[in-house]
Design a protein around this motif. Structure first.
Motif, short mmCIF file in Angstrom:
data_model
loop_
_atom_site.label_atom_id
_atom_site.label_comp_id
_atom_site.label_asym_id
_atom_site.label_seq_id
_atom_site.Cartn_x
_atom_site.Cartn_y
_atom_site.Cartn_z
N LYS A 188 -123.17 -87.10 34.92
CA LYS A 188 -122.80 -85.56 34.92
C LYS A 188 -121.48 -85.41 35.15
N ALA A 189 -120.87 -84.50 34.28
CA ALA A 189 -119.50 -83.96 34.74
C ALA A 189 -119.56 -82.79 35.79
N VAL A 190 -118.15 -82.56 36.35
CA VAL A 190 -118.11 -81.73 37.39
C VAL A 190 -117.10 -80.62 36.95
N SER A 191 -117.64 -79.28 37.34
CA SER A 191 -116.71 -78.12 36.87
C SER A 191 -117.14 -77.16 37.83
N ALA A 192 -116.53 -75.71 37.45
CA ALA A 192 -116.53 -74.65 38.22
C ALA A 192 -117.99 -74.10 38.49
N ALA A 193 -118.88 -74.41 37.31
CA ALA A 193 -120.18 -73.75 37.51
C ALA A 193 -121.19 -74.85 36.49
N PRO A 194 -122.56 -74.63 36.93
CA PRO A 194 -123.65 -75.78 36.17
C PRO A 194 -123.81 -75.41 34.78
N GLY A 195 -124.05 -76.24 34.06
CA GLY A 195 -124.65 -75.85 32.51
C GLY A 195 -124.31 -76.96 31.65
N LEU A 196 -123.90 -76.78 30.57
CA LEU A 196 -123.66 -77.73 29.58
C LEU A 196 -122.22 -77.45 28.88
N PHE A 229 -110.38 -87.67 18.38
CA PHE A 229 -111.34 -87.70 19.40
C PHE A 229 -112.71 -87.38 18.95
N THR A 230 -114.05 -87.81 19.70
CA THR A 230 -115.16 -87.23 19.45
C THR A 230 -115.67 -86.24 20.61
N LYS A 231 -116.89 -85.69 20.30
CA LYS A 231 -117.28 -84.53 21.19
C LYS A 231 -118.56 -84.86 21.61
N ALA A 232 -118.96 -84.88 22.74
CA ALA A 232 -120.39 -84.81 23.18
C ALA A 232 -120.69 -83.79 24.32
N THR A 233 -121.83 -83.15 24.00
CA THR A 233 -122.24 -82.38 25.06
C THR A 233 -122.93 -82.91 26.25
N VAL A 234 -122.41 -82.46 27.52
CA VAL A 234 -122.68 -83.37 28.68
C VAL A 234 -123.12 -82.43 29.62
N PRO A 235 -124.24 -82.72 30.51
CA PRO A 235 -124.57 -81.81 31.58
C PRO A 235 -123.50 -81.65 32.68
N VAL A 236 -123.47 -80.69 33.22
CA VAL A 236 -122.14 -80.09 34.12
C VAL A 236 -122.75 -79.54 35.42
N VAL A 271 -110.01 -86.12 36.43
CA VAL A 271 -110.84 -85.50 35.37
C VAL A 271 -109.91 -85.02 34.24
N GLU A 272 -108.79 -85.37 33.97
CA GLU A 272 -107.92 -85.06 32.89
C GLU A 272 -107.59 -83.64 32.77
N GLY A 273 -107.38 -83.07 33.57
CA GLY A 273 -106.87 -81.78 33.35
C GLY A 273 -107.98 -80.56 33.67
N ALA A 274 -109.05 -80.84 34.29
CA ALA A 274 -110.08 -80.24 34.67
C ALA A 274 -110.12 -80.12 36.25
N GLU A 275 -109.00 -80.47 36.93
CA GLU A 275 -109.16 -80.44 38.27
C GLU A 275 -109.49 -79.24 39.15
N LEU A 276 -108.59 -77.99 38.57
CA LEU A 276 -108.88 -76.59 39.03
C LEU A 276 -110.27 -76.30 39.03
N ASP A 277 -111.06 -76.34 37.98
CA ASP A 277 -112.35 -76.03 37.79
C ASP A 277 -113.21 -76.90 38.88
N VAL A 278 -112.90 -78.24 39.06
CA VAL A 278 -113.80 -78.94 39.86
C VAL A 278 -113.49 -78.37 41.41
#
Length: 249
Positions: free
Chosen positions: A97-105, A130-137, A157-164
């Motif tokens: 899974k990825a990690v962000s500010a809210a759960p989802g895809l 790049f390629t794009k994949a939809t992942v659970p968050v 997380v390559e630029g997604a730190e603040l959301d984590v």
């Protein structure tokens, strides 16, 4: 070894990467992380585990606790889980899974030929194929129940730190974990490194950054100096700084 186990080559590469991380690339930071984990019970999180170069050390140092490694790329997560099981790192839980500010895809952007550069932030791959994949968050505050304590967060997380961090405000405010993270302006689009640093400072954290193997006060960090974007492959040049260690006041 059964078919579900890691190959000898996978295990060898895992140990080589881990040794380079511990004794070459992140020596200064990991010495402090080791001392912190050894003296504080709780869960250690490896957010953006990739191929697991931090996971081995977190597992060894987190005695009596456990490590949760988040890696949204399914093939990398499966390989890490196989390797940990094969070498007996039984306190490691791998989550694809990825990690962000809210759960989802969410879409994950994976640069062609460079899986470590994958990011939820489109800006991080702005000039790349790049390629794009939809992942659970997941958000860390939702993933971990209030009854559990998180003592350490490693975030790459390559630029997604603040959301984590925004998705872990309860953990930051109550558990007060030590934070080790990468942060680079080149991945942030219109935002800046100072945005991330200021968010953590506003929540009662003080920080240092790694420069030439030394930990310096974050008050000395200047993005225009320490992350200069001069020439090709500027992020590989001597003097480029992108690793931060933040501790609660």
């Amino acid at each position: 070894m059964d078919e579900a186990g890691a190959s000898l080559a996978e295990i060898s590469r895992f140990f080589v990467r881990s040794l380079k991380t511990r004794f070459r690339d992140h020596r200064a930071e990991l010495s402090i992380v080791r001392s912190h984990i050894a003296h504080r019970a709780g869960i250690a999180c490896d957010v953006g585990a990739n191929k697991g170069s931090f996971t081995l050390w977190l597992s060894r140092w987190c005695r009596g606790g456990r490590v949760v490694a988040f890696e949204p790329q399914i093939d990398l997560a499966a390989r890490l889980a196989r390797t940990c099981a094969s070498i007996g790192l039984h306190n490691v839980q791998v989550e694809a899974k990825a990690v962000s500010a809210a759960p989802g895809l969410l879409p994950l952007f994976i640069p062609d030929g460079h899986q470590p550069g994958a990011s939820l932030n489109r800006s991080a791959v702005a000039d790349l194929a790049f390629t794009k994949a939809t992942v659970p968050v997941v958000a860390l505050d939702d993933f971990f129940p209030a009854s559990e304590r998180v003592s350490f967060l490693k975030v790459d997380v390559e630029g997604a730190e603040l959301d984590v961090f925004r998705g872990a405000t309860r953990i930051l405010d109550r558990d007060r974990p030590l934070l080790l993270f990468e942060c680079e302006g080149r991945h942030l689009g219109d935002a800046s490194v100072s945005t991330v640093l200021s968010f953590l400072q506003s929540r009662g954290y003080d920080g240092r950054f790694v420069s030439a193997g030394r930990l310096l006060p974050v008050s000395m960090f200047a993005e225009a100096i320490h992350q200069r974007r001069d020439g090709e492959w500027f992020w590989k040049k001597e003097g480029y700084c992108n690793n931060f260690l933040f501790a609660p006041r």
